[in-house]
Design an enzyme around this catalytic site. Structure first.
Site, short mmCIF file in Angstrom:
data_model
loop_
_atom_site.label_atom_id
_atom_site.label_comp_id
_atom_site.label_asym_id
_atom_site.label_seq_id
_atom_site.Cartn_x
_atom_site.Cartn_y
_atom_site.Cartn_z
N SER A 49 -63.44 -15.87 2.37
CA SER A 49 -63.13 -16.55 1.11
C SER A 49 -64.32 -16.52 0.15
O SER A 49 -64.17 -16.22 -1.04
CB SER A 49 -62.73 -17.99 1.38
N ARG A 69 -44.97 -10.96 -0.94
CA ARG A 69 -45.59 -12.26 -1.17
C ARG A 69 -45.36 -12.75 -2.60
O ARG A 69 -45.47 -11.97 -3.56
CB ARG A 69 -47.09 -12.20 -0.85
N ASP A 116 -54.92 -21.70 7.39
CA ASP A 116 -55.32 -20.57 8.22
C ASP A 116 -55.57 -20.96 9.68
O ASP A 116 -55.71 -20.09 10.55
CB ASP A 116 -56.57 -19.89 7.65
N ARG A 124 -54.64 -12.99 11.78
CA ARG A 124 -54.73 -14.31 12.41
C ARG A 124 -53.73 -14.45 13.56
O ARG A 124 -54.02 -15.11 14.56
CB ARG A 124 -54.55 -15.41 11.37
#
Length: 423
Positions: A21, A119, A307, A379
């Site tokens: 990030s 998305r 996350d 992830r």
């Protein structure tokens, strides 16, 4: 690629990867100003997409030969119109941030891989149009490919806060270079707020003025960026995987390079402690030590930490009692629907897990090996790898997805003692 995982314990120490990030933001903000240095960045598939996009806007970026440090010659507040379509690959952050920057040029087309093209971006497109740009989806569904034309004039944008804080961060980054003042009014709860706070902190480091009121942000136009040097902190999201690996296998481990920052995923420390792991954090040295053991289920609000949901799902699947993940509806709009993905794949491994509209309900127990799907999602792949350490005989496809945020993940896990093989 297929990752094969056997029952294992882990030990030793590992450095947390630099924050993805922070790296995205540092590259783009530095590129918009006169330039500078980004020290210890994460150079992964996602952040390299931001490097390429920044270069498309006119920045010149080179990597130090013996280090991963980046040296950037910026555009001095005047991003150029890209010569070609910007392909963000699998990076939603790059898509959202650079769509806003494109509104400062004569126009750009942005697209990405098949996952990116699913998305949603409607709230960002609406806000850019409210601020004087011409922004739309080619398929008229709010999804990439996106066409953005400037120039951003300023004004008032009403932004729905419930889907993604990336939309707000994108407006934060572009609005200081608009012709006039921008007011951003947040409607509803702002999910993943810590990420927006990271953006604000870094903009202020770059000399940008932002005023905050209740549910509203005010950014004067005609400002200039100046971020001369920025060191990227360690990433709590990525650190959650070795920490969880120690927790579920009853192992002892030290993760280094974890310093205090605005990262919402620092909540992993509290979550692991509440579930029964022994965790100590030296905030000055950045050393985070954990000793695993028998875990207890708990309830976790994921509104600020989306996350972490795949990691939490695995922790809950091996803990005693019930674990509930709530306020996580926005997690469905990541690289994949992570709530559904974890429910489906952990069920294959024997977990008792119910999918709720805004989260998961998990009855802890024993996991058994299975062939599971990684959804091309970094992830999901890393969380299922942690599950495989206690289940054994686990195979995870699309294992190459870890390149998005933690390229050395499997190598580091193997170095810590995990029995994992990728082929």
């Amino acid at each position: 690629m297929i990752a094969s995982v056997e029952c294992s314990v882990v030990s030793g120490e590992v450095y947390a990867p630099p924050s993805k990030s922070y790296t995205h933001r540092a590259i783009l903000i530095t590129s918009l100003g006169p330039g500078g240095k980004v020290l210890r960045p994460l150079l992964s598939a996602d952040t390299l997409a931001t490097v390429s996009a920044s270069e498309a806007f006119g920045a010149r970026i080179r990597k130090e030969e013996k280090k991963d440090d980046l040296y950037i010659e910026g555009v001095r507040d005047q991003p150029q119109t890209p010569e070609d379509v910007i392909d963000v690959l699998n990076s939603g952050t790059t898509l959202r941030f650079c769509s806003a920057v494109a509104a400062l040029t004569q126009g750009a087309v942005l697209t990405g891989d098949s996952s990116i093209r699913t998305r949603p971006n409607g709230p960002l497109l609406d806000s850019l149009n409210q601020l004087g740009a011409d922004a739309f989806s080619i398929k008229n569904n709010g999804k990439a490919p996106l066409v953005i034309r400037g120039r951003l004039k300023g004004g008032t944008a009403h932004l729905q806060g419930g889907l993604s804080s990336q939309f707000l961060s994108a407006l934060f980054i572009a609005s200081p270079l608009a012709e006039g003042e921008t007011r951003i009014k947040i409607e509803g709860e702002l999910k993943s707020r810590p990420y927006a706070e990271i953006t604000l902190d870094m903009l202020r480091d770059a000399g940008i003025r932002v005023e905050e009121e209740e549910q509203e942000f005010i950014l004067p136009g005609g400002q200039s960026f100046d971020l001369e040097e920025y060191t990227i902190p360690g990433d709590f999201s990525s650190a959650s995987y070795p920490l969880a690996a120690a927790a579920v296998t009853g192992s002892e481990l030290t993760v280094r390079g974890i310093l205090p920052s605005r990262q919402g995923d620092s909540a992993i420390i509290d979550i692991l402690t509440r579930m029964g792991a022994q965790v100590s954090w030296n905030k000055e040295s950045g050393d985070l030590r954990i000793k695993g053991g028998e875990l207890e289920g708990t309830e976790i609000d994921a509104g600020r930490t989306p996350d972490l949901v795949p990691t939490i799902a695995v922790l809950g699947a091996v803990a005693r009692g019930r674990t509930r993940v709530v306020n996580a509806e926005h997690v469905r709009h990541k690289e994949t629907d992570r709530i559904h993905a974890m429910a489906v794949e952990l069920t294959k491994m024997g977990a008792k897990i119910k999918e709720r509209p805004d989260g998961l309900e998990i009855e802890g127990g024993r996991l058994s090996g299975a062939s599971v799907h990684g959804y091309h999602d970094h992830r999901i792949v890393m969380a299922l790898t942690v599950a495989g350490l206690v289940a054994g005989e686990t195979k995870i496809d699309t294992a190459e997805a870890v390149d998005v945020s933690y390229p050395d993940f499997f190598m580091e896990m193997e170095r810590l003692g995990a029995r994992v093989r990728v082929e």
